[in-house]
Design an enzyme around this catalytic site. Structure first.
Site, PDB file in Angstrom:
ATOM      1  CE  LYS A 111      -4.186  -2.161   1.412  1.00  0.00           C
ATOM      2  NZ  LYS A 111      -3.779  -3.564   1.619  1.00  0.00           N
TER       3      LYS A 111
HETATM    4  C1  LIG Z   1      -4.462  -4.646   1.102  1.00  0.00           C
HETATM    5  C2  LIG Z   1      -3.698  -5.894   0.949  1.00  0.00           C
HETATM    6  C3  LIG Z   1      -4.067  -6.891   0.026  1.00  0.00           C
HETATM    7  C4  LIG Z   1      -5.337  -6.784  -0.802  1.00  0.00           C
HETATM    8  O1  LIG Z   1      -5.278  -5.735  -1.730  1.00  0.00           O
HETATM    9  P1  LIG Z   1      -6.643  -5.184  -2.360  1.00  0.00           P
HETATM   10  O2  LIG Z   1      -6.227  -4.039  -3.195  1.00  0.00           O
HETATM   11  O3  LIG Z   1      -7.506  -4.788  -1.195  1.00  0.00           O
HETATM   12  O4  LIG Z   1      -7.252  -6.301  -3.149  1.00  0.00           O
HETATM   13  C5  LIG Z   1      -3.251  -7.992  -0.113  1.00  0.00           C
HETATM   14  N1  LIG Z   1      -2.132  -8.152   0.638  1.00  0.00           N
HETATM   15  C6  LIG Z   1      -1.764  -7.222   1.541  1.00  0.00           C
HETATM   16  C7  LIG Z   1      -0.536  -7.465   2.342  1.00  0.00           C
HETATM   17  C8  LIG Z   1      -2.512  -6.072   1.728  1.00  0.00           C
HETATM   18  O5  LIG Z   1      -2.121  -5.153   2.633  1.00  0.00           O
END
Ligand SMILES: *Cc1c(COP(=O)(O)O)cnc(C)c1O
Length: 461
Positions: A111
């Site tokens: 993120k």
């Molecule tokens: C947020 C997240 C996901 C999922 O991503 P999305 O965009 O919500 O589908 C997968 N793995 C990790 C470690 C995350 O923080």
């Protein structure tokens, strides 16, 4: 280029307005009116560029109102804080299989890749407009810390992050609550993640409150976050042989934000063979791709908590396209989801989705076994979210070429990793004292009015 709402009843907006708006006022999500195109020659010209330069080139057509020089300065500032010079390095696991490491940012999950850019885009636009905003976000773990890191100490932003009390890991909580900046406010809600998300939606749908505090969003409903993720699909595919051959991606999926960015890359002309949606036991998306029915179920706690989600907010963006971009159809489907817990898409819509998407569900035992398998093969330690993606890649696309998105650093989920392979991954040195740092956090009941009063009181006017 303008942006349109998936529900067809909010005004079209330019990029900088979409950036500050988050959720459209009709409850929909903004999507680009048309997808900018990358030709074979454009793609070849991106090969080998530093990540920040590739990002500026790929993002430019989405961001009217920001000059190329300004955008390049922003992407350079964003990605120079990533310690790996490749920013998002591609690691080969075996013939035809790679991991794309997206976890080298300040909070150790993918993120950061988009959120760090978002914080800087907010800063630029708010300074230009001489405005301030209040951000309220809900997190099941990783979004909150990434948002706080991206917005801390920014003069024009006050940020409030809701997390479900006692339901995030200790590393995740401390990454949020130990940031003591004046503009950062952590709130533990007495409830679940879904309660937090419902409070957030409630705050947005209270239009007088929304205007009073100039509310904005950092969840992946914010278009700028999704588009920032398009970049690593392009750079990774190029590194694995595109555009001269097609590659597939296996994507650990929760809210459908990351994989929707892959869809965007494909719509722009990146030669993607398949996008493999990998879910844990919370499999609403897998069931959708199997049957065309989108139906809520209970949420189960798993080793990959960032994917413990039932209603995948970004899925509405794909629905809009497979519904023929008809906002009225999306409105009906969303109303049925609220009223009856689900809906079915037309057979033609499902068929269209299958041109690009595959799906797979990976249960807890297979997740654990995959962490152990990779460690035994190569000594590499992967996190449980990455393991879900890799299991799906190995089961459905054994020949490759397939790139699995490695979405978190294993040290974020030390208990699950240790249980699987006997190794307890250490936090990177910069975070070594996390367990000694002072924490600050309010605890509030699951009540919109109480939350709104709290925000009014603490935001700097
Ligand atoms: C947020 C997240 C996901 C999922 O991503 P999305 O965009 O919500 O589908 C997968 N793995 C990790 C470690 C995350 O923080």
């Amino acid at each position: 280029m303008n942006y349109i709402s998936t529900r067809g009843q909010a005004p079209d907006l330019a990029f900088n307005d979409v950036l500050l708006t988050g959720l459209a006022r009709d409850g929909g999500l903004y999507v680009p009116q048309v997808w900018p195109q990358l030709s074979h020659a454009d793609l070849n010209a991106l090969k080998g560029l530093p990540y920040a330069e590739a990002a500026a080139k790929i993002l430019q057509p989405f961001m009217d109102g920001i000059s190329h020089d300004e955008l390049l300065a922003i992407t350079e500032a964003t990605y120079e804080i990533f310690p790996d010079p490749a920013v998002a390095p591609l690691r080969q696991l075996s013939e035809g299989h790679w991991l794309l490491e997206l976890f080298h940012g300040p909070t150790l999950a993918f993120k950061d890749m988009a959120m760090q850019l978002l914080g800087r885009l907010f800063d630029r636009e708010l300074a230009r407009r001489k405005q301030r905003i209040t951000i309220i976000g809900a997190t099941s773990g990783d979004t909150g810390s990434a948002a706080i890191e991206a917005c801390r100490d920014r003069d024009a932003i006050d940020i409030f992050i809701l997390h479900p009390q006692g339901r995030v890991s200790e590393v995740q909580r401390r990454q949020m609550t130990t940031v003591l900046a004046d503009n950062v406010h952590n709130i533990a809600i007495e409830g679940t993640f879904d309660d937090c998300q419902a409070l957030l939606k409630g705050a947005f749908n209270d239009l007088p409150f929304r205007d009073e505090v100039a509310l904005s969003a950092v969840n992946s409903i914010n278009w700028a976050r999704v588009v920032a993720q398009v970049v690593y699909y392009v750079t990774a595919a190029l590194a694995a042989g595109a555009p001269d051959r097609k590659v597939s991606f296996a994507v650990p999926t929760g809210n459908f934000g990351c994989v929707f960015a892959g869809y965007g890359a494909a719509m722009m002309g990146l030669p993607i063979d398949k996008l493999l949606v990998a879910t844990n036991r919370n499999d609403i998306l897998h069931r959708f791709f199997q049957t065309g029915g989108y139906r809520m179920d209970d949420v189960f706690a798993t080793q990959s908590p960032s994917m413990d989600i039932q209603v995948a907010s970004n899925f509405e963006r794909l629905l809009f396209d497979i519904d023929g971009r008809d906002g009225a159809v999306v409105r009906e489907q969303m109303a049925a989801l609220t009223a009856h817990g689900g809906f079915d898409v037309a057979p033609a819509a499902l068929k269209q989705a299958h041109e690009l998407f595959l799906s797979h569900r990976v249960d807890e035992a297979a997740t654990t076994a995959t962490i152990a398998e990779v460690y035994a093969e190569s000594g590499l330690i992967i996190d449980p979210h990455t393991a879900v993606g890799l299991r799906a890649a190995r089961d459905l696309l054994p020949q490759g070429p397939v790139i699995t998105l490695a979405t978190a650093h294993p040290a974020k989920f030390p208990d699950a990793v240790e249980k699987a392979c006997g190794q307890r991954p250490a936090l990177p040195a910069a975070m070594g004292d996390l367990y000694e740092r002072e924490e600050r956090c309010a605890v509030l009941p699951n009540d919109l009015g109480v939350l709104q009063d709290h925000v009014r009181k603490l935001r700097r006017a």
